[in-house]
Design an enzyme around this catalytic site. Structure first.
Site, short mmCIF file in Angstrom:
data_model
loop_
_atom_site.label_atom_id
_atom_site.label_comp_id
_atom_site.label_asym_id
_atom_site.label_seq_id
_atom_site.Cartn_x
_atom_site.Cartn_y
_atom_site.Cartn_z
N ASP A 2 0.86 -1.18 0.00
CA ASP A 2 0.00 0.00 0.00
C ASP A 2 0.90 1.23 0.00
O ASP A 2 2.11 1.13 0.27
CB ASP A 2 -0.91 0.00 1.24
CG ASP A 2 -1.81 1.23 1.31
OD1 ASP A 2 -2.36 1.63 0.26
OD2 ASP A 2 -1.96 1.81 2.40
N SER A 3 0.30 2.39 -0.27
CA SER A 3 1.06 3.63 -0.17
C SER A 3 1.53 3.88 1.26
O SER A 3 2.42 4.69 1.48
CB SER A 3 0.18 4.80 -0.61
OG SER A 3 -0.90 4.95 0.30
N TYR A 34 -0.49 8.53 -2.49
CA TYR A 34 -0.53 8.23 -3.92
C TYR A 34 -1.65 9.03 -4.60
O TYR A 34 -1.61 9.28 -5.79
CB TYR A 34 -0.79 6.74 -4.15
CG TYR A 34 0.39 5.81 -3.96
CD1 TYR A 34 1.67 6.28 -3.68
CD2 TYR A 34 0.21 4.43 -4.08
CE1 TYR A 34 2.74 5.39 -3.51
CE2 TYR A 34 1.27 3.54 -3.92
CZ TYR A 34 2.52 4.02 -3.64
OH TYR A 34 3.57 3.13 -3.48
N GLY A 35 -2.68 9.36 -3.81
CA GLY A 35 -3.90 9.95 -4.39
C GLY A 35 -3.70 11.28 -5.08
O GLY A 35 -4.52 11.67 -5.91
N ASN A 66 -6.57 0.95 -3.42
CA ASN A 66 -7.46 1.18 -4.57
C ASN A 66 -6.77 2.05 -5.62
O ASN A 66 -6.86 1.80 -6.82
CB ASN A 66 -8.75 1.86 -4.12
CG ASN A 66 -9.56 1.01 -3.17
OD1 ASN A 66 -10.49 0.34 -3.57
ND2 ASN A 66 -9.20 1.00 -1.90
N THR A 67 -6.09 3.10 -5.16
CA THR A 67 -5.45 4.07 -6.06
C THR A 67 -4.34 3.39 -6.86
O THR A 67 -4.21 3.60 -8.07
CB THR A 67 -4.88 5.23 -5.22
OG1 THR A 67 -5.88 5.65 -4.29
CG2 THR A 67 -4.47 6.39 -6.09
N GLU A 143 -2.32 8.10 8.63
CA GLU A 143 -0.86 7.90 8.77
C GLU A 143 -0.34 8.50 10.07
O GLU A 143 0.66 8.04 10.61
CB GLU A 143 -0.12 8.52 7.57
CG GLU A 143 -0.35 7.80 6.26
CD GLU A 143 0.37 6.45 6.15
OE1 GLU A 143 1.52 6.34 6.63
OE2 GLU A 143 -0.23 5.51 5.60
N CYS A 175 -10.93 3.47 -0.19
CA CYS A 175 -9.50 3.61 0.08
C CYS A 175 -9.21 2.75 1.30
O CYS A 175 -10.00 2.77 2.27
CB CYS A 175 -9.18 5.08 0.38
SG CYS A 175 -7.54 5.36 1.09
N THR A 176 -8.11 2.01 1.28
CA THR A 176 -7.87 1.05 2.36
C THR A 176 -7.47 1.72 3.67
O THR A 176 -7.43 1.07 4.71
CB THR A 176 -6.79 0.03 1.94
OG1 THR A 176 -5.62 0.74 1.51
CG2 THR A 176 -7.29 -0.86 0.82
N HIS A 177 -7.17 3.00 3.64
CA HIS A 177 -6.92 3.71 4.90
C HIS A 177 -8.23 3.94 5.68
O HIS A 177 -8.20 4.06 6.90
CB HIS A 177 -6.28 5.08 4.65
CG HIS A 177 -4.81 5.03 4.34
ND1 HIS A 177 -4.31 4.57 3.15
CD2 HIS A 177 -3.73 5.39 5.09
CE1 HIS A 177 -2.98 4.66 3.17
NE2 HIS A 177 -2.61 5.15 4.34
N1 DGL Z 1 -4.75 3.20 0.70
C1 DGL Z 1 -4.74 3.90 -0.57
C2 DGL Z 1 -6.01 3.56 -1.36
O1 DGL Z 1 -6.63 2.54 -1.08
C3 DGL Z 1 -4.47 5.36 -0.34
C4 DGL Z 1 -3.81 6.02 -1.48
C5 DGL Z 1 -3.07 7.30 -1.12
O2 DGL Z 1 -1.98 7.19 -0.60
O3 DGL Z 1 -3.57 8.38 -1.45
O4 DGL Z 1 -6.40 4.24 -2.27
#
Ligand code: DGL
Length: 260
Positions: A2-3, A34-35, A66-67, A143, A175-177
């Site tokens: 993940d990011s 990443y978004g 997801n991103t 984060e 988003c997984t966060h």
């Molecule tokens: N956990 C990422 C997702 O599911 C977050 C992406 C990000 O860092 O913006 O999209």
């Protein structure tokens, strides 16, 4: 991968379903979020991390973001001949489960702008109103482990307001966060709105793919989990330990240069 720490919400589902598999988790926290990055940048990062995981002997890859899936899953599938499991917002189950015909989605800006998002809506909305809300800043709050602070609540209030106003009865966490914010999100939504998170579905998908490829670990001993980060400092170690629910060691991610 993940990011950052968001993919831990997927890792916990995988761990619960497949306790005998050893898992290597990578948080790319030095390059997050990443978004707000270009798809090409995200693809470069995901390919570099995947190379490192494959070097470590991983037999399957889960893009727990997801991103990153929207930007890079095809490129990973071209590059590696092993099962690659991506993730996407649960628009299909949300549409099927909505009685009022109004569904909200919270996602990153990159995800909202992706072709994958527009394809999912085109394929599955089926006449249901889908309100897609970009949520800049939320990933950073997770984060920082700011899961229940006034600042996070006020960001979320703003993002949920149009969804509540339109009368959505189902909310997709895209988003997984965001599953780490689910208690706060549910408080703000109040009763009567279901929240959909696809982490458990991804774990089942991984199990199916490993089984199809005869890659499931037949050994009954519990697997071990290794945590890596592109920002393996003490703060990150504390945050990962606290989100994971137990003290863990986070090692620096070793990367090789990758050609796109
Ligand atoms: N956990 C990422 C997702 O599911 C977050 C992406 C990000 O860092 O913006 O999209």
């Amino acid at each position: 991968m993940d990011s950052g720490v968001g993919g831990l919400s997927v890792l916990r589902e995988i761990r619960a379903l497949l306790p005998n598999e050893s898992l290597h988790y990578v948080a790319d926290s030095a390059h997050l979020p990443y978004g707000d990055k270009s798809p090409a940048f995200v693809r470069g990062r995901v390919n570099a991390i995947a190379e490192s995981l494959v070097d470590q002997g991983c037999k399957a890859l889960v893009v727990a973001c997801n991103t990153a899936t929207a930007a890079a899953v095809e490129s990973l599938r071209e590059r590696f001949a092993l099962p690659v499991i991506g993730m996407e917002p649960g628009i299909k189950p949300a549409v099927l489960g909505s009685n009022k015909g109004v569904v909200g989605i919270l996602a990153t800006e990159g995800m909202v702008q992706s072709n994958r998002m527009s394809d999912l809506v085109a394929r599955f909305a089926n006449g249901v109103e889908v309100i897609i809300q970009p949520c800049p800043g939320l990933v950073e709050q997770v984060e920082r482990h700011a899961l229940h602070t006034p600042e996070t609540a006020s960001l979320l209030q703003g993002y949920l307001a149009p969804i509540i106003k339109q009368g959505a009865d189902t909310l997709v966490l895209g988003c997984t966060h965001y599953p780490f914010l689910q208690p706060l999100i549910e408080d703000l939504l109040g009763p009567g709105v279901s929240v959909i998170n696809t982490g458990a579905a991804v774990a089942r998908q991984l199990q199916n793919r490993l089984s199809e490829h005869r890659l499931l670990n037949a050994n009954a001993t519990p697997g071990v989990i290794h945590f890596f980060s592109s920002r393996a400092d003490e703060v990150q170690q504390q945050i990962i330990s606290s989100l994971w629910g137990g003290e863990v060691v986070v090692s620096p991610l070793v990367e090789h240069p990758v050609n796109d």
